[in-house]
Design a protein around this motif. Structure first.
Motif, PDB file in Angstrom:
ATOM      1  N   ILE A  89       0.853  -1.201   0.000  1.00 24.78           N
ATOM      2  CA  ILE A  89       0.000   0.000   0.000  1.00 24.78           C
ATOM      3  C   ILE A  89       0.885   1.246   0.000  1.00 24.78           C
ATOM      4  O   ILE A  89       0.663   2.201  -0.757  1.00 24.78           O
ATOM      5  N   LEU A  90       1.904   1.239   0.857  1.00 25.27           N
ATOM      6  CA  LEU A  90       2.778   2.407   0.922  1.00 25.27           C
ATOM      7  C   LEU A  90       3.557   2.583  -0.367  1.00 25.27           C
ATOM      8  O   LEU A  90       3.815   3.706  -0.805  1.00 25.27           O
ATOM      9  N   TRP A  91       3.938   1.494  -0.993  1.00 22.19           N
ATOM     10  CA  TRP A  91       4.648   1.571  -2.272  1.00 22.19           C
ATOM     11  C   TRP A  91       3.735   2.189  -3.334  1.00 22.19           C
ATOM     12  O   TRP A  91       4.179   2.993  -4.157  1.00 22.19           O
ATOM     13  N   ILE A  92       2.475   1.860  -3.303  1.00 22.40           N
ATOM     14  CA  ILE A  92       1.518   2.436  -4.249  1.00 22.40           C
ATOM     15  C   ILE A  92       1.434   3.952  -4.032  1.00 22.40           C
ATOM     16  O   ILE A  92       1.438   4.739  -4.984  1.00 22.40           O
ATOM     17  N   ILE A  93       1.383   4.379  -2.763  1.00 25.50           N
ATOM     18  CA  ILE A  93       1.350   5.811  -2.470  1.00 25.50           C
ATOM     19  C   ILE A  93       2.616   6.477  -3.010  1.00 25.50           C
ATOM     20  O   ILE A  93       2.565   7.553  -3.622  1.00 25.50           O
ATOM     21  N   SER A 148      -9.867   2.549  -4.041  1.00 25.69           N
ATOM     22  CA  SER A 148      -9.888   2.766  -5.492  1.00 25.69           C
ATOM     23  C   SER A 148     -10.297   4.191  -5.828  1.00 25.69           C
ATOM     24  O   SER A 148      -9.642   4.859  -6.642  1.00 25.69           O
ATOM     25  N   LEU A 149     -11.375   4.665  -5.187  1.00 24.16           N
ATOM     26  CA  LEU A 149     -11.878   5.992  -5.533  1.00 24.16           C
ATOM     27  C   LEU A 149     -10.889   7.111  -5.197  1.00 24.16           C
ATOM     28  O   LEU A 149     -10.602   7.954  -6.058  1.00 24.16           O
ATOM     29  N   PRO A 150     -10.331   7.151  -3.997  1.00 22.29           N
ATOM     30  CA  PRO A 150      -9.362   8.219  -3.726  1.00 22.29           C
ATOM     31  C   PRO A 150      -8.137   8.157  -4.637  1.00 22.29           C
ATOM     32  O   PRO A 150      -7.619   9.201  -5.066  1.00 22.29           O
ATOM     33  N   LEU A 151      -7.694   6.972  -4.984  1.00 18.06           N
ATOM     34  CA  LEU A 151      -6.538   6.859  -5.874  1.00 18.06           C
ATOM     35  C   LEU A 151      -6.866   7.439  -7.239  1.00 18.06           C
ATOM     36  O   LEU A 151      -6.062   8.175  -7.834  1.00 18.06           O
ATOM     37  N   PHE A 184     -15.001  11.789  -0.364  1.00 20.87           N
ATOM     38  CA  PHE A 184     -15.259  13.048  -1.046  1.00 20.87           C
ATOM     39  C   PHE A 184     -14.758  14.254  -0.263  1.00 20.87           C
ATOM     40  O   PHE A 184     -14.583  15.330  -0.827  1.00 20.87           O
ATOM     41  N   SER A 185     -14.519  14.083   1.033  1.00 20.96           N
ATOM     42  CA  SER A 185     -13.988  15.209   1.806  1.00 20.96           C
ATOM     43  C   SER A 185     -12.484  15.274   1.766  1.00 20.96           C
ATOM     44  O   SER A 185     -11.914  16.365   1.801  1.00 20.96           O
ATOM     45  N   PHE A 186     -11.816  14.124   1.723  1.00 20.84           N
ATOM     46  CA  PHE A 186     -10.372  14.125   1.957  1.00 20.84           C
ATOM     47  C   PHE A 186      -9.522  13.506   0.857  1.00 20.84           C
ATOM     48  O   PHE A 186      -8.321  13.353   1.035  1.00 20.84           O
ATOM     49  N   ALA A 187     -10.131  13.159  -0.273  1.00 18.32           N
ATOM     50  CA  ALA A 187      -9.395  12.394  -1.286  1.00 18.32           C
ATOM     51  C   ALA A 187      -8.083  13.058  -1.704  1.00 18.32           C
ATOM     52  O   ALA A 187      -7.090  12.390  -1.971  1.00 18.32           O
ATOM     53  N   ASP A 188      -8.060  14.401  -1.756  1.00 16.44           N
ATOM     54  CA  ASP A 188      -6.840  15.067  -2.215  1.00 16.44           C
ATOM     55  C   ASP A 188      -5.663  14.836  -1.287  1.00 16.44           C
ATOM     56  O   ASP A 188      -4.514  14.821  -1.722  1.00 16.44           O
ATOM     57  N   ASP A 189      -5.970  14.729  -0.008  1.00 20.92           N
ATOM     58  CA  ASP A 189      -4.910  14.468   0.963  1.00 20.92           C
ATOM     59  C   ASP A 189      -4.841  12.953   1.094  1.00 20.92           C
ATOM     60  O   ASP A 189      -5.407  12.350   2.012  1.00 20.92           O
ATOM     61  N   LEU A 190      -4.145  12.340   0.159  1.00 18.96           N
ATOM     62  CA  LEU A 190      -4.264  10.895  -0.036  1.00 18.96           C
ATOM     63  C   LEU A 190      -3.977  10.067   1.210  1.00 18.96           C
ATOM     64  O   LEU A 190      -4.786   9.214   1.599  1.00 18.96           O
ATOM     65  N   SER A 191      -2.838  10.304   1.862  1.00 20.90           N
ATOM     66  CA  SER A 191      -2.484   9.468   3.027  1.00 20.90           C
ATOM     67  C   SER A 191      -3.543   9.582   4.108  1.00 20.90           C
ATOM     68  O   SER A 191      -3.935   8.597   4.720  1.00 20.90           O
ATOM     69  N   PHE A 192      -4.008  10.818   4.352  1.00 20.57           N
ATOM     70  CA  PHE A 192      -5.010  11.023   5.386  1.00 20.57           C
ATOM     71  C   PHE A 192      -6.311  10.338   5.020  1.00 20.57           C
ATOM     72  O   PHE A 192      -6.954   9.711   5.853  1.00 20.57           O
ATOM     73  N   ILE A 207      -9.720  13.845  12.836  1.00 27.75           N
ATOM     74  CA  ILE A 207     -10.163  14.704  11.735  1.00 27.75           C
ATOM     75  C   ILE A 207     -10.147  16.165  12.179  1.00 27.75           C
ATOM     76  O   ILE A 207      -9.703  17.060  11.446  1.00 27.75           O
ATOM     77  N   GLN A 208     -10.595  16.412  13.410  1.00 28.03           N
ATOM     78  CA  GLN A 208     -10.686  17.785  13.891  1.00 28.03           C
ATOM     79  C   GLN A 208      -9.312  18.449  13.961  1.00 28.03           C
ATOM     80  O   GLN A 208      -9.168  19.628  13.651  1.00 28.03           O
ATOM     81  N   TYR A 209      -8.288  17.690  14.357  1.00 28.91           N
ATOM     82  CA  TYR A 209      -6.972  18.272  14.575  1.00 28.91           C
ATOM     83  C   TYR A 209      -6.024  18.092  13.407  1.00 28.91           C
ATOM     84  O   TYR A 209      -4.832  18.362  13.520  1.00 28.91           O
ATOM     85  N   HIS A 210      -6.543  17.648  12.289  1.00 25.89           N
ATOM     86  CA  HIS A 210      -5.660  17.412  11.152  1.00 25.89           C
ATOM     87  C   HIS A 210      -5.532  18.673  10.301  1.00 25.89           C
ATOM     88  O   HIS A 210      -6.511  19.362  10.045  1.00 25.89           O
ATOM     89  N   LYS A 211      -4.322  18.952   9.859  1.00 27.16           N
ATOM     90  CA  LYS A 211      -4.095  20.073   8.937  1.00 27.16           C
ATOM     91  C   LYS A 211      -4.210  19.520   7.531  1.00 27.16           C
ATOM     92  O   LYS A 211      -3.299  18.860   7.028  1.00 27.16           O
ATOM     93  N   TYR A 212      -5.335  19.822   6.944  1.00 30.89           N
ATOM     94  CA  TYR A 212      -5.613  19.276   5.625  1.00 30.89           C
ATOM     95  C   TYR A 212      -4.590  19.790   4.612  1.00 30.89           C
ATOM     96  O   TYR A 212      -4.418  20.991   4.446  1.00 30.89           O
ATOM     97  N   SER A 213      -3.903  18.880   3.925  1.00 31.05           N
ATOM     98  CA  SER A 213      -2.970  19.337   2.894  1.00 31.05           C
ATOM     99  C   SER A 213      -2.945  18.331   1.757  1.00 31.05           C
ATOM    100  O   SER A 213      -2.359  17.250   1.870  1.00 31.05           O
ATOM    101  N   PRO A 214      -3.576  18.686   0.653  1.00 29.77           N
ATOM    102  CA  PRO A 214      -3.578  17.799  -0.508  1.00 29.77           C
ATOM    103  C   PRO A 214      -2.145  17.541  -0.947  1.00 29.77           C
ATOM    104  O   PRO A 214      -1.292  18.421  -0.840  1.00 29.77           O
ATOM    105  N   ILE A 215      -1.858  16.351  -1.423  1.00 26.81           N
ATOM    106  CA  ILE A 215      -0.481  16.040  -1.734  1.00 26.81           C
ATOM    107  C   ILE A 215       0.012  16.759  -2.979  1.00 26.81           C
ATOM    108  O   ILE A 215       1.198  17.038  -3.109  1.00 26.81           O
ATOM    109  N   PHE A 216      -0.905  17.064  -3.913  1.00 26.71           N
ATOM    110  CA  PHE A 216      -0.451  17.742  -5.129  1.00 26.71           C
ATOM    111  C   PHE A 216      -0.891  19.193  -5.131  1.00 26.71           C
ATOM    112  O   PHE A 216      -2.041  19.508  -4.857  1.00 26.71           O
TER     113      PHE A 216
END
Lengths: 460, 341
Positions: free
Chosen positions: A142-146, A195-198, A334-342, A436-445
């Motif tokens: 999984i991590l290799w895929i990321i 699959s969907l977030p990827l 749909f809320s967090f897909a951009d921040d893939l790891s999260f 979720i409340q304390y996470h700093k949302y940061s999309p990977i790209f």
């Protein structure tokens, strides 16, 4: 200097694991209670059958891909602990990948080392690999895929012709990720939820993917609010944005990813069906999809399943247990897909918590993703972090206490155990929402708005 | 001379069972001997040899004593078991018989005295069981059933073991609610606790009782030791309870019956062909043996509705909290907004 610190971390983890494997061998031989997990004996027996040219499914309760039995064939002629060494090595690989992913995103060295240590020295982690559980391999893939998704041009292609390089670079990342994704879904099935977030993340690459993607870098600012330029242009109509969304995710990358991973999955399924027949389909695939195990486990559904086992389950009951899971997965994606790891992390926590069967080894599925989100949380150990850990561990211990009374003391405590499982779900929900409340949302790209190739993508 | 009609072999077995050694029996032997001489066939040749050896049984007095103590406690010679046949129970099941069928009747049929059985037959009288103790050890779903065998005359066992290789064969018929784990038992064989073990019937470890069938466990254990002074042979079998059908009282009573006990011996030097074990059935039906009961916790069907409602309600509440909270905390991130190319 940093690589010395990482190296000593890796070395000490490797030594710890070797010692545990050796200790496990001693305990198995000299004590009544075995150190080795029952599952490992199942894998070993199946591998011995494969080495003798027979089907691994002749071994009862072998419900895994034949690939696992193939991997463990050396158990029969090198040493019975070969599998444990392999899983522990996968463990260490996960540590390396965590470091690589954090480094790509500019996480400072000390934070990186803490993240790696959070995996390598997590008691759940090192016992699971050394006891002979195969989950570390799944985590490593999984991590290799990321990493594949985050990485761009592989060094191998750099000296090729520029145009070819440009073409191959985009394919390389997608091919690698798709290949491993198809493989891991065949191996374990649960990664299908990724699959969907990827796909969403891959669709953000746009056309110009010859360059390395702009990865957002870690920042020490406490209240980093990522202003997505896209966020300001909110769609007026929910349905039209849905169509736009669907159109948006259809790109060459995502189509290639989807097709290739599906092809790998079906090729493996058909190949093993040809080799081992319907036994493979029933044991390795269908069992996991239709499993209704009435025996007690952490899931809130176990007592309901036991009480209804003789009556059978109606389609409404099956749907009713599936709907909360579906709802939660979709909203998280749909809320967090951009921040893939999260996104993968919260999805996995929710998936495990709402699943019909929960066993302790499933926790490793999100423990391997936890180090990836630690640099982006504003939760301090004092006291929020401490509270989360305590709440989660206490509800688990509480459940284990009732389970012990039921299984080892023979007391009828079904109701109490069931209530304990409800409390465990509540604890999981609490921890999930706090994270979720304390996470700093940061999309990977970063949005690839400019056409200039900037050299500041990878910061030191 | 008493006239014996040309009876089938199992009737001869029955006759021999009631042989009472002592002065009066020698006459009985001679009578039988006469009968055999008249009707000698290949099959009966074995019987001839057997009866010829019977008068040489020592300590006739003690044997009489035992018969007096507990009438049907005497061991019964069953027959000759070929070495290549691994387990008693496997052939029993292969014949399509059910678990409730008459095991003794089957054995009488299968193990007729048709071949040369040497060694043990002369000592049959001293090999009875004095008593068999049964105890269920442990608490919870994983327990051990401990069978303690005390032989009538341990000294004789010990001297027998000097020339013969002897094993106790214990056949446990497990009810639906209990199972034995074949892999765990194999582990015990590897650690030399048993010399061999096999499980027949339903070996599924995961299904509840309502979807399971009975099973049979056959254990072979080497008994006696020339130097051993212990008068007991202890057999410990690990067992596990299945999830029982629902019961309003909260517990299900599962009964474990007495096992079938046998003793098999063969000469230590295996140069003789064909290789055969002499099989004796040990009857331990003295009053002290009782059925062992195991109380397994069971779910209560009165809980059915409340559990269903509360389970689905909890799942829904938690799912809704995640839904609402996530939307609230990520309102800037929501992916349904189209990407910019």
């Amino acid at each position: 200097m940093e690589w010395i610190k990482l190296r000593s971390l890796m070395l000490s983890s490797a030594v710890l694991r070797l010692l545990l494997v050796a200790y496990g061998e001693w305990q198995d031989a000299h004590m009544e209670v075995r150190y080795t997990d029952v599952d490992y004996l199942v894998f070993s027996d199946a591998a011995a059958l494969v080495a003798a040219g027979r089907s691994p499914f002749e071994r009862s309760t072998y419900r895994y891909s034949p690939l696992l039995a193939f991997l463990l064939v050396p158990n029969s002629f090198i040493h019975p602990s070969w599998g444990k060494i392999l899983f522990s090595a996968a463990d260490l690989l996960v540590g390396l990948f965590v470091d690589a992913i954090c480094k790509l995103r500019g996480v400072p060295e000390n934070l990186r080392l803490w993240s790696v240590a959070a995996w390598l020295f997590n008691p759940f982690t090192f016992t699971i690999g050394t006891r002979g559980n195969c989950e570390p391999i799944v985590c490593a893939v999984i991590l290799w895929i990321i990493l594949c998704v985050m990485n761009g041009v592989s060094a191998v292609y750099l000296d090729m012709h520029f145009l070819l390089q440009k073409y191959l670079a985009s394919i390389c990342k997608v091919i690698q990720a798709a290949f491993w994704y198809g493989l891991i879904v065949h191996f374990r099935i649960y990664p299908i939820i990724y699959s969907l977030p990827l796909i969403i993340v891959l669709s953000k690459q746009g056309i110009d993917s010859s360059r390395k993607p702009n990865l957002t870098q870690w920042s020490s600012q406490q209240h980093m609010s990522y202003c997505n330029s896209r966020a300001s242009s909110k769609a007026s109509n929910c349905w039209s944005s849905m169509w736009l969304f669907l159109g948006g995710i259809l790109s060459w990358n995502t189509i290639a990813f989807g097709l290739l991973s599906a092809t790998i999955f079906f090729l493996l399924t058909i190949g093993f069906f040809y080799l081992y027949g319907s036994e493979f389909l029933n044991e390795a695939l269908l069992y996991h999809l239709t499993r209704t195990d009435p025996r007690h486990n952490f899931s809130i559904y176990f007592y309901h399943v036991y009480l209804h086992h003789q009556l059978g389950f109606s389609i409404y009951e099956k749907l009713a247990s599936f709907l909360p899971q579906l709802m939660v997965q979709l909203v998280l994606i749909f809320s967090f897909a951009d921040d893939l790891s999260f996104c993968l992390f919260v999805q996995t926590v929710a998936f495990v918590a709402f699943n019909k069967v929960i066993t302790a080894q499933y926790f490793v599925w999100f423990f391997c993703l936890l180090p990836l989100i630690l640099p982006w949380t504003s939760m301090k150990m004092k006291w929020k972090g401490f509270i989360c850990i305590t709440v989660w561990m206490t509800s688990q211990m509480h459940w284990l206490m009732w389970a012990y009374l039921l299984e080892f003391k023979g007391r009828n405590v079904f109701i109490q155990l069931w209530v304990a499982s409800l409390l465990f779900l509540a604890a999981n929900t609490f921890v999930l929402l706090t994270i979720i409340q304390y996470h700093k949302y940061s999309p990977i790209f970063m949005p690839s708005a400019t056409s200039d190739y900037t050299d500041t993508k990878k910061s030191e | 001379m008493k006239f014996l009609e040309n009876t089938p072999l199992d009737s001869i077995n029955l006759f021999l069972n009631h042989l009472n050694l002592g002065e009066s029996t020698i006459k009985g032997n001679l009578e039988a001997f006469s009968w055999i001489m008249c009707h000698l066939t290949m099959k009966n040749f074995v019987l001839f040899l057997f009866i010829f050896m019977v008068p040489s049984i020592p300590k006739a007095n003690s044997y009489n004593e035992n018969v007096d103590l507990a009438g049907n406690n005497s061991p019964r010679f069953v027959g000759c078991w070929p070495c290549f046949w691994p387990y008693l129970a496997s052939s029993f099941l292969q014949h399509g018989t059910t678990f409730e069928s008459d095991f003794h009747g089957y054995l009488a049929q299968e193990f007729g005295i048709s071949d040369t059985c040497k060694g043990l037959a002369s000592n049959i009288g001293t090999l009875g069981i004095l008593n068999l103790d049964r105890k269920l050890n442990g608490e919870g779903s994983h327990r051990h059933i401990i069978s303690t065998l005390r032989f009538l005359n341990q000294a004789d066992i010990n001297s027998l073991v000097g020339t013969q290789e002897c094993e106790a064969v214990i056949i446990e018929r497990l009810p639906v609610g209990i199972f034995a784990d074949p892999f765990e038992l194999q582990h015990l064989v590897n650690h030399k606790v048993y010399s061999d073990v096999a499980v027949f019937g339903d070996k599924n470890l995961e299904l509840p009782s309502s979807l399971s069938n009975r099973s049979i466990v056959e254990i072979h254990m080497i008994i006696g030791n020339e130097n051993s002074s212990s008068a007991e042979t202890i057999v410990q079998l690990p067992l596990h309870a299945r999830y029982p059908p629902l019961d309003g009282s909260g517990y299900m009573k599962v009964k474990l019956e007495s096992p079938e006990l046998f003793l098999r011996c063969r000469p230590k030097s295996l140069k003789l062909e064909p290789c055969l074990w002499t099989l004796i059935e040990l009857n331990a039906n003295a009053g002290s043996v009782k059925t062992v009961a195991w109380h397994v916790p069971a779910g209560n069907d009165a809980h059915r509705n409340i559990v269903a409602i509360a389970t689905f309600a909890s799942a829904l509440i938690c799912a809704l909290s995640v839904f609402v909270f996530t939307i609230y905390f990520s309102k800037n991130n929501f992916v349904l907004v189209p990407p910019v190319f």
